[in-house]
Design an enzyme around this catalytic site. Structure first.
Site, short mmCIF file in Angstrom:
data_model
loop_
_atom_site.label_atom_id
_atom_site.label_comp_id
_atom_site.label_asym_id
_atom_site.label_seq_id
_atom_site.Cartn_x
_atom_site.Cartn_y
_atom_site.Cartn_z
N ASP A 90 -2.03 -1.85 3.36
CA ASP A 90 -0.81 -2.68 3.85
C ASP A 90 -0.60 -3.64 5.18
O ASP A 90 0.21 -2.49 6.37
CB ASP A 90 1.07 -2.79 2.73
CG ASP A 90 1.18 -3.62 2.92
OD1 ASP A 90 1.94 -4.66 4.37
OD2 ASP A 90 2.15 -4.16 1.77
N ARG A 133 3.62 -11.83 -2.30
CA ARG A 133 3.57 -11.76 -4.16
C ARG A 133 4.69 -10.95 -4.84
O ARG A 133 4.78 -9.76 -4.63
CB ARG A 133 1.87 -10.87 -3.63
CG ARG A 133 1.30 -10.75 -4.79
CD ARG A 133 0.17 -10.21 -4.36
NE ARG A 133 -0.60 -8.48 -4.13
CZ ARG A 133 -1.45 -8.04 -4.03
NH1 ARG A 133 -2.44 -8.58 -3.88
NH2 ARG A 133 -0.90 -6.73 -3.47
N THR A 173 2.93 -10.45 -11.15
CA THR A 173 2.52 -11.81 -11.98
C THR A 173 1.08 -11.82 -11.15
O THR A 173 0.34 -12.17 -11.00
CB THR A 173 2.87 -12.98 -11.60
OG1 THR A 173 3.29 -13.17 -10.43
CG2 THR A 173 4.38 -13.41 -12.80
N ASP A 227 2.96 -4.11 6.83
CA ASP A 227 3.96 -2.38 7.02
C ASP A 227 2.95 -1.60 7.90
O ASP A 227 3.70 -1.38 8.92
CB ASP A 227 3.87 -1.69 5.74
CG ASP A 227 4.40 -1.73 5.03
OD1 ASP A 227 5.02 -2.73 4.49
OD2 ASP A 227 4.49 -1.99 3.17
#
Length: 210
Positions: A201, A105, A109, A204
């Site tokens: 996340d 990602r 944006t 992670d």
């Protein structure tokens, strides 16, 4: 709720998900839980696979039994977090082929950027299960499914552990023919496009990189 969306309420899935969310859960336990939940979800998501009659011989006599018709399945994780769900899926369907789609990602944006795509050569003969622990904005899932559709598979299903309403809506709108399976639908996305309450996340936490 959209007819093409299934939110699992199985007690085992919900129990394991509660431990998965806890920030104190170690990377090892997190990986194990992701795999276990994926296995339980696979069991439910394959409920309508077609069967065929096959004649076998037991130690007692010949008989007719049910087996999967064709056994042509593929699991396609969205890298990198989707890798955590693959082993659980393969425990249930060991004969499935595995493809990979790499997306990240863009932090400015918030849109997915593709960097890798490798799918089984006979993908057009297979029912495909796209897996990713999180369905946030829906961008990565939409893009991955679009890439797979260019190869004309028999069908596509999307499996995630946690989804935001925004992600479900976006994916359903972009690909109304794709059934979405979720272990939980959470409240919303925050201003950084993280799912709330979520679990942080997933990549992670699976790989211990943060």
């Amino acid at each position: 709720m959209n007819d093409n969306v299934t939110i699992f309420d199985h007690p085992l899935i919900q129990h394991k998900l509660s431990i998965l969310r806890d920030k104190r859960t170690s990377s090892k336990d997190f990986r194990d839980l992701v795999s276990e939940i994926a296995m339980l979800m696979c069991y439910e998501a394959t409920r309508d696979l077609p069967l065929q009659n096959v004649e076998i011989e037991t130690p007692i006599c010949k008989t007719t039994v049910k087996q999967l018709a064709g056994k042509k399945l593929a699991v396609v994780p969205i890298l990198r977090a989707g890798l955590g769900m693959v082993d659980g899926m393969l425990r249930m369907v060991p004969s499935a082929r595995v493809g990979h789609i790499g997306l990240y990602r863009d932090e400015k944006t918030m849109q997915p950027v593709e960097y890798f795509c490798k799918l089984p050569k006979d993908i057009e003969k297979r029912d495909v299960f796209v897996v990713d622990p999180m369905l946030a904005t829906g961008g990565s899932g939409i893009d991955a499914i679009s890439q797979i559709k260019q190869r004309h598979p028999k069908s596509i299903r999307f499996l995630c552990l946690i989804a935001a309403p925004e992600g479900i809506e976006a994916l359903s709108k972009a690909h109304p023919d794709v059934h979405i399976y979720c272990a939980a639908q959470d409240e919303k996305l925050n201003d950084k496009c993280y799912i709330v309450p979520g679990l942080g996340d997933a990549g992670d936490r699976i790989f211990g990189t943060k």
